[in-house]
Design a protein around this motif. Structure first.
Motif, short mmCIF file in Angstrom:
data_model
loop_
_atom_site.label_atom_id
_atom_site.label_comp_id
_atom_site.label_asym_id
_atom_site.label_seq_id
_atom_site.Cartn_x
_atom_site.Cartn_y
_atom_site.Cartn_z
N LEU A 155 -38.67 7.46 -41.51
CA LEU A 155 -38.08 8.76 -41.13
C LEU A 155 -38.90 9.41 -40.02
O LEU A 155 -38.37 10.03 -39.11
N LEU A 156 -40.21 9.22 -40.10
CA LEU A 156 -41.10 9.80 -39.08
C LEU A 156 -40.85 9.18 -37.70
O LEU A 156 -41.01 9.84 -36.68
N MET A 157 -40.42 7.91 -37.70
CA MET A 157 -40.12 7.22 -36.43
C MET A 157 -38.85 7.78 -35.79
O MET A 157 -38.63 7.63 -34.60
N THR A 158 -37.99 8.36 -36.59
CA THR A 158 -36.75 8.92 -36.05
C THR A 158 -36.99 10.39 -35.68
O THR A 158 -38.10 10.88 -35.80
N ASN A 159 -35.96 11.09 -35.27
CA ASN A 159 -36.18 12.50 -34.95
C ASN A 159 -35.39 13.44 -35.86
O ASN A 159 -34.85 14.43 -35.43
N VAL A 160 -35.35 13.07 -37.17
CA VAL A 160 -34.56 13.88 -38.11
C VAL A 160 -35.41 14.89 -38.87
O VAL A 160 -34.89 15.66 -39.67
N LEU A 161 -36.70 14.90 -38.63
CA LEU A 161 -37.57 15.70 -39.51
C LEU A 161 -37.78 17.14 -39.05
O LEU A 161 -38.15 18.00 -39.86
N ASN A 162 -37.58 17.40 -37.79
CA ASN A 162 -37.79 18.75 -37.24
C ASN A 162 -39.14 19.33 -37.63
O ASN A 162 -40.17 18.70 -37.42
N GLU A 163 -39.12 20.51 -38.27
CA GLU A 163 -40.40 21.21 -38.52
C GLU A 163 -41.22 20.57 -39.64
O GLU A 163 -42.38 20.93 -39.84
N LYS A 164 -40.65 19.58 -40.34
CA LYS A 164 -41.40 18.90 -41.40
C LYS A 164 -42.25 17.74 -40.86
O LYS A 164 -43.03 17.13 -41.57
N ARG A 165 -42.06 17.47 -39.58
CA ARG A 165 -42.74 16.36 -38.93
C ARG A 165 -44.26 16.42 -39.11
O ARG A 165 -44.92 15.43 -39.41
N GLU A 166 -44.78 17.63 -38.94
CA GLU A 166 -46.22 17.84 -39.03
C GLU A 166 -46.76 17.45 -40.40
O GLU A 166 -47.83 16.83 -40.51
N ALA A 167 -46.02 17.80 -41.44
CA ALA A 167 -46.44 17.48 -42.81
C ALA A 167 -46.50 15.96 -43.00
O ALA A 167 -47.45 15.43 -43.59
N PHE A 168 -45.50 15.25 -42.47
CA PHE A 168 -45.49 13.80 -42.59
C PHE A 168 -46.71 13.21 -41.88
O PHE A 168 -47.39 12.32 -42.39
N GLN A 169 -46.97 13.71 -40.66
CA GLN A 169 -48.11 13.20 -39.89
C GLN A 169 -49.42 13.43 -40.63
O GLN A 169 -50.29 12.58 -40.66
N GLU A 170 -49.53 14.61 -41.25
CA GLU A 170 -50.74 14.95 -42.00
C GLU A 170 -50.95 13.95 -43.14
O GLU A 170 -52.06 13.46 -43.34
N VAL A 171 -49.88 13.60 -43.85
CA VAL A 171 -50.02 12.67 -44.97
C VAL A 171 -50.49 11.30 -44.49
O VAL A 171 -51.41 10.71 -45.06
N PHE A 172 -49.90 10.81 -43.40
CA PHE A 172 -50.33 9.48 -42.92
C PHE A 172 -51.73 9.52 -42.33
O PHE A 172 -52.47 8.53 -42.41
#
Ligand code: ZN
Length: 363
Positions: free
Chosen positions: A31-48
């Motif tokens: 999901l992070l590779m796509t552009n569907v996350l909008n403002e949640k993107r940062e949270a995903f990046q933080e987890v990885f």
């Protein structure tokens, strides 16, 4: 009295599109590779970023950080010892919130509900299950009822129950109404918010949700719908303020002391329902080693004079591994009532309907 207890794990939501625990983070990463996350993107990046930091620091330790349950457990432990790799204090709280956001958003992006004729429908497997529950509740003449215990955070079943006009009791607070279906989500739910002041947990029921958000005009030619109750938790208010904007999600690890008071009533009710159950059906719950909590709950809930007639586990796993875990869980007293069936959720529901001899009603 509760007669039938259904215990649902991630395997039950799998057929509705949800990831399993061991590939959850892979799906999140896609999901992070796509552009569907909008403002949640940062949270995903933080987890990885946390995962890669921890893998460097703890390269010698035995923690399967690519498993979402292990990672959640590690962050909970970090809150106690105030250390998560190089992160401390508030950074750990941010890490925890990021992980919850990742879990919630991954589920909301993967469970697609079918839509047709301007109506949102439940997924097939959950609709069949909700119909079975409805028929069971309707056929109970002697005041016996069913209870659903779920480890899932998603709302695919919640929606199917709503669709079939059932309003279950989440048992978040003590209730004396014994006739209602119990729906006990032991690890929380993406449609539950918590009061900022008194910490009471408030569910966002679909009746209220759909009253506020009229989907039918939006549907048109849409074939799939993603429900996003977590984004609307601010609609709920308590103590004169809207609730916390992060859903109540509890990690499936041994340490739940931090959540005491929040979900105690749900857990107490689960133990009580297990104690009176005649039939226990487990579907798609692999009994992970990390969930010592459930082992205790089960052992204490079913201790004493056993009324258990059937203890059946349904899971497509055919390696013997999951079957073996259950064999060590259950006591000798009910060993001869234990049956393991290599079946998916969609196969288990008609099978259970058949053995309980529940006639199918058309609604
Ligand atoms: Zn309050």
């Amino acid at each position: 009295m509760v007669e039938n207890v259904f215990i649902l794990g991630a395997g039950a939501s799998f057929e509705s599109g949800a990831p399993l625990m061991n590939n959850f983070l892979d799906i999140s990463e896609e999901l992070l590779m796509t552009n569907v996350l909008n403002e949640k993107r940062e949270a995903f990046q933080e987890v990885f970023s946390i995962i890669s930091d921890l893998q460097i620091i703890h390269s010698k330790s035995y923690l399967k950080l690519d498993n979402i349950e292990t990672l959640f457990g590690a962050i909970e432990m970090a809150r106690i010892i105030n250390r998560l790799g190089t992160r401390t204090g508030n950074e750990i709280e941010v890490a925890r919130e990021s992980l919850i956001k990742l879990i919630v958003k991954t589920l909301e992006k993967t469970i697609k509900l079918p839509a047709s004729d301007k109506h949102i429908r439940p997924t097939k497997s959950y609709l069949e299950f909700a119909n079975l529950i409805n028929d069971l509740q309707a056929s109970n003449s002697n005041n016996s009822t069913s209870s659903i215990i779920s480890f899932n955070y998603d709302v695919a079943l919640d929606f199917a129950l709503h669709y079939t006009s059932q309003s279950p009791d989440y048992c978040l607070s003590h209730s004396n109404d014994r006739s209602r279906l119990h729906y006990l989500k032991l690890h929380g739910s993406i449609n539950w918010g918590r009061c900022k002041h008194c910490k009471e947990v408030l569910p966002y029921n679909f009746n209220d949700y759909f009253r506020k958000y009229n989907w039918s005009r939006l549907l048109g030619e849409v074939k799939n719908v993603l429900l996003t109750p977590s984004e609307h938790l601010h609609d709920l208010s308590h103590c004169n303020e809207s609730v916390e904007n992060i859903p109540v999600i509890v990690p499936p690890t041994w340490n739940k002391t931090d959540y005491q008071g929040t979900l105690t009533n749900v857990w107490t009710q689960a133990a009580e329902d297990l104690s009176t159950a005649r039939n226990i059906f487990v579907i798609g719950y692999s009994l992970p080693e990390s969930d010592a909590f459930f082992r205790y709950l089960f052992a204490l809930g079913t201790a004493g004079k056993s009324r258990i007639k059937r203890f059946m586990v349904f899971d497509p796993n055919n390696t013997g591994e999951i079957k073996g875990r259950y064999e060590t869980l259950i006591g000798r007293g009910i060993y001869d009532r234990f049956e393991y069936r290599e079946m998916k959720f969609s196969e288990a529901t008609p099978f259970i309907r058949n053995i309980l001899n529940v006639k199918e009603n058309k609604y």
